[in-house]
Design a protein around this motif. Structure first.
Motif, short mmCIF file in Angstrom:
data_model
loop_
_atom_site.label_atom_id
_atom_site.label_comp_id
_atom_site.label_asym_id
_atom_site.label_seq_id
_atom_site.Cartn_x
_atom_site.Cartn_y
_atom_site.Cartn_z
N SER A 145 0.83 -1.20 0.00
CA SER A 145 0.00 0.00 0.00
C SER A 145 0.86 1.25 0.00
O SER A 145 0.54 2.24 -0.67
CB SER A 145 -0.95 0.00 1.19
N ALA A 157 -2.75 -0.99 -5.58
CA ALA A 157 -3.71 -0.63 -4.52
C ALA A 157 -4.91 -1.57 -4.54
O ALA A 157 -5.37 -2.01 -3.47
CB ALA A 157 -4.17 0.82 -4.71
N VAL A 160 -4.14 -4.89 -2.90
CA VAL A 160 -4.18 -4.81 -1.44
C VAL A 160 -5.62 -4.87 -0.94
O VAL A 160 -5.92 -5.56 0.04
CB VAL A 160 -3.50 -3.52 -0.94
N ASN A 210 -5.48 -1.86 4.15
CA ASN A 210 -6.56 -1.75 3.17
C ASN A 210 -7.02 -0.29 3.04
O ASN A 210 -7.23 0.21 1.92
CB ASN A 210 -7.73 -2.63 3.61
N ALA A 213 -4.62 1.66 0.94
CA ALA A 213 -4.80 1.39 -0.49
C ALA A 213 -6.00 2.17 -1.03
O ALA A 213 -5.97 2.69 -2.15
CB ALA A 213 -4.99 -0.10 -0.72
#
Length: 242
Positions: A145, A157, A160, A210, A213
């Motif tokens: 990320s 991204a 992820v 997360n 990302a």
């Protein structure tokens, strides 16, 4: 308007260019620090290294200071430059990202504190294999990320974002296994609960990776996907419009 890694180096003001580049550099430095915190915290647990665990907890103050410094930089840029369009998205994405990085540092501190407690108790608890596996997974998510942020890389991204579901599945499976073990051997409850807290912290690290990302997608595309199910994302449209 989509942006690329060199979008923010095209201002008439060289000073503004430099301020934005320094902002990104400071974010990457903070990211590298929290990634190392997670790695060291897990190492402290796996190797029963209480001294390393204590050092990770102490390092959390430095991460908090980094967040405050970056937030101050963002505030000054907003006040002095009044950025618009992609510049504004960059500043907002950095503010969001530093918040997630600071929370990753908090989770690393939780892991470190449990590592110290387990080391002092002299236990070799169950669940360390699961800790090692999930920690490697979430650390890769954090690293990817940050790389996606540095490169404005939508593809990375999105990878992820999809990895988060896999981490959640691994976490659920590990927790079920440890619950079963505790029922079979009540003497293990205290140590296994500590490992469960570690696994929970690692799962949260994955959540924050997360989020990072998602901030990249917002930065590049101007789209906020925080409340969109990953399976419902129109990835072809996201990539095709870049």
């Amino acid at each position: 308007m989509d942006i690329t890694s060199d979008t923010h180096s095209q201002h008439i003001s060289k000073q503004f260019n430099q301020e934005l580049e320094e902002l990104k550099t400071h974010l990457m430095t903070m990211g590298g620090q929290v990634e190392k915190q997670v790695q060291d915290a897990v190492t402290a647990l796996l190797e029963s290294d209480s001294r390393l665990g204590e050092r990770v907890s102490d390092d959390d103050k430095a991460v908090n200071e980094m967040q405050l410094k970056i937030d101050d930089e963002c505030t000054r840029i907003l006040a002095r430059r009044q950025p618009a369009a992609s510049d504004l998205r960059l500043v907002l994405a950095v503010i969001r990202a530093t918040s997630d990085l600071e929370r990753i540092g908090d989770e690393a501190s939780k892991i470190a504190r449990n590592a110290v407690a387990l080391s002092e108790a002299g236990n070799g608890p169950k669940g360390l294999v699961e800790v090692r596996h999930i920690s490697e997974h979430v650390r890769k998510m954090v690293r990817d990320s940050l790389t996606a942020f540095a490169r404005f890389d939508i593809d990375l991204a999105l990878q992820v974002v999809h990895e988060d579901d896999a981490v959640d599945s691994e976490y659920t499976s590990a927790m079920r296994s440890l619950m079963t073990f505790m029922m079979e051997d009540p003497r293990s409850i205290t140590s296994v609960l500590s490992v469960m807290w570690v696994l929970r912290a690692l799962e949260r690290v994955g959540d924050h990776a997360n989020n990072l990302a998602e901030h990249v997608i917002y930065l590049v595309k101007g789209l906020d996907i925080r409340h969109i199910d990953p399976d419902e994302l129109d990835e072809d449209a996201l990539k095709g419009s870049s």
